[in-house]
Design an enzyme around this catalytic site. Structure first.
Site, PDB file in Angstrom:
ATOM      1  CB  ALA A 155       1.785   5.244   6.561  1.00  0.00           C
ATOM      2  CG  ASN A 211      -2.015   1.042   1.118  1.00  0.00           C
ATOM      3  OD1 ASN A 211      -1.902   1.984   0.340  1.00  0.00           O
ATOM      4  ND2 ASN A 211      -3.049   0.917   1.917  1.00  0.00           N
ATOM      5  CG  ASP A 212       1.658   3.015   3.670  1.00  0.00           C
ATOM      6  OD1 ASP A 212       0.600   3.592   3.337  1.00  0.00           O
ATOM      7  OD2 ASP A 212       1.828   2.482   4.767  1.00  0.00           O
ATOM      8  CB  VAL A 213       5.961   0.542  -1.010  1.00  0.00           C
ATOM      9  CG1 VAL A 213       6.543   0.351   0.379  1.00  0.00           C
ATOM     10  CG2 VAL A 213       5.159  -0.665  -1.434  1.00  0.00           C
TER      11      VAL A 213
END
Lengths: 102, 461
Positions: free
Chosen positions: B428, B387-389
């Site tokens: 995050a 997700n965040d990456v």
């Protein structure tokens, strides 16, 4: 100040080792691909298990009548062994998977 | 004299194996052998410590030492072999905590033997302090990764509270070193304060930053071992400890760099603040969902497919399924690669280990810097539980907490399929506008389940 210089004098070889080891540590890690960061961290984790030597020395110095001390020393050796054995075995397990298939 | 010489020789060999082992751990070809070499050196150092000395030691003590080692080996081995590979980060944290606890207990036991030397007391106090912080901090990190303690817990103005606790701890440490009180009560108080600080230090830090914290605590334990080396004039402890302390620090910095953050930002910053700034930005778009058979069609007729694995892949235990899909697509002439973000998963290299477990070819794993220019020529990107990456906010939205973190530019590909359980934000705690991109289709459900369905669809084509 005098005490500090005395400390430097008394331990000069060890201080040299510390300084050199810091550079060795930096040098060893700097060019490692990110792929190996986890196994490397795990391997380093196992190596600081060397603290178990301290725990063994505590036990060897201990007065055999001091049961509370022996009990705590016993725990320290168990925990240190956990760090060493668990650390190395887990690292090996991770690395086992990196075998290259031909 | 002779035993002393042999002991020193054993320690010398151990120190060399630590260095050589660590060096060999740095390359995939030699890593496994390197680990074994270091383990051999450790075993040698331990045996030498037990046997090579001139002291009179009672049988009781010997029995206790051997019982402790046997007991620790059995448990350590059992845990290390039994725990699933997805649980590895917390396992490393757990073993790290054990080392920290050992250092702390050594300090507690040795204090009263050395009250005549302020230098020795300083080493004992430093080892105890750092070991205790490392122990309690690692246990909290372990609990967090384990899911026992999910949310970062923040007292109001926790930074101020933490600094007060830290200062009090340091003040007490200095007091003990200067005054060297005969009563160990002060030392017990220091032990308690340091444990408390370790807890307070890790509790507010979000789960996404745990790898950094574990690496940092790892180097702490190395330092604690090094102080033990000073206490006993023990070269094996000193070299091993300093080596890990220094290498661990570099590793920590490398990790924070990969996330484009600084260490102080991790420790004092407010990352993972759910409800932070990035929210509300993306509510405008619509989300397009896709079913497994359409996803299979897209993949089957693509030329280039890139798979982006994330922690969700680990949670769903989908590494074998994704490998099967990859082989199936390859057999149909599709070129498949894996894009590995340096901080995908819960630890750098986590995804590599996980995919290696499923026998994925080492050459198919491509680092972020090498894969990013290739996304333009990629037909389908399959994001599995990451997700965040892949969150474009890291590039586009200066108000986002992850702004500036290098990401995988999957939005440059022609199609993106995201396998995800729900629309919940990642670790995050921020929304991902990628999901609202017109190129993106969401395939909701358990990753392993979805991949298996896609495999069956592709097989029928």
């Amino acid at each position: 100040m005098e005490a500090f210089l005395q400390f430097i004098n008394d331990n000069i070889e060890m201080i040299y080792i510390v300084v050199l080891m810091i550079f060795v540590g930096i040098e060893l890690i700097s060019h490692v691909p990110a792929v190996l960061h986890t196994p490397l961290m795990s391997g380093a984790n196992a190596i600081h298990g060397v603290v178990i030597i301290g725990a063994i020395l505590v036990m060897l110095h201990m007065d055999p009548e001091n049961y509370a001390g022996l009990a705590i020393g016993f725990i320290a050796v168990v925990l240190g062994t956990l760090n060493v054995v668990g650390g190395f075995v887990v690292t090996d397990r991770m690395l086992e998977m990196f075998k290259t298939r031909k | 004299m002779e035993t002393q010489g042999l002991l020193n020789l054993a320690y010398l060999i151990a120190a060399v194996t630590f260095m050589v082992g660590m060096k060999m751990l740095g390359s995939p070809k030699t890593a496994r052998k390197g680990n074994l070499i270091a383990a051999f050196g450790m075993g040698l150092a331990i045996l030498a410590t037990i046997f090579l000395h001139d002291k009179e030691v009672s049988t009781l003590v010997y029995t206790l030492i051997f019982a402790a080692i046997a007991f620790g080996t059995a448990i350590g081995w059992y845990i290390a072999v039994k725990v699933e590979m997805t649980k590895m980060p917390e396992l490393v944290s757990f073993f790290n905590g054990m080392g920290g606890a050992t250092a702390a207990l050594i300090g507690l036991l040795e204090y009263q033997h050395y009250t005549d030397s302020s230098y020795k007391i300083a080493m004992i106090v430093a080892g105890l302090l750092i070991g205790s912080i490392s122990f309690s901090g690692s246990m909290i990190a372990w609990a967090k990764l384990n899911g026992t303690m999910r949310k970062p817990l923040r007292l109001p103005s926790y930074n101020v509270i933490n600094i007060v606790i830290l200062l009090a701890t340091l003040a007490l440490a200095v007091f003990i070193i200067i005054n060297r009180p005969d009563s160990p009560v002060y030392l017990y108080a220091l032990f308690a304060l340091a444990l408390l600080y370790g807890v307070m230090f890790v509790v507010p830090i979000g789960g996404a930053d745990m790898p950094v914290v574990i690496s940092l605590l790892n180097s702490f334990t190395g330092l604690a071992a090094a102080f033990g080396g000073f206490l006993y004039d023990n070269m094996a402890m000193l070299t091993g400890g300093v080596l890990v302390g220094s290498a661990g620090t570099i590793l920590t910095i490398a990790m924070t760099k990969a996330m484009n953050r600084s260490l102080s930002n991790v420790i004092f910053g407010a990352f993972g603040d759910t409800g932070g700034s990035g929210e509300g930005k993306t509510s405008g778009g619509t989300v397009k969902s896709i079913n497994p058979s359409d996803a299979a069609i897209l993949l089957n007729y693509a030329n280039n497919v890139v798979i982006v694995p994330g922690y969700g892949l680990a949670v769903a235990q989908a590494q074998h399924a994704i490998h099967e899909l990859e082989e199936l697509l390859e057999s149909k002439g599709v070129n498949v690669k894996y894009a590995i973000h340096p901080v995908a998963g819960r630890m750098p290299g986590h995804m590599n280990v996980l995919l290696a477990e499923a026998n994925v070819d080492y050459d198919k794993l491509v680092d972020m810097d090498d894969i990013n220019p290739q996304f333009k020529n990629t037909d389908v990107v399959l994001v599995v539980g990451a997700n965040d990456v892949v969150n474009p906010a890291a590039k586009n939205d200066p108000s986002s907490p992850i702004y500036g973190m290098p990401i995988l530019n999957v939005d440059e590909a022609k199609n993106v399929i995201v396998l995800k359980r729900s629309m919940k934000p990642g670790y995050a705690g921020i929304e991902n506008e990628l999901f609202y991109n017109p190129k993106t289709s969401m395939l909701f459900g358990d990753a392993k389940d979805s991949i298996t369905k896609i495999i069956n669809e592709v097989k029928n084509m």
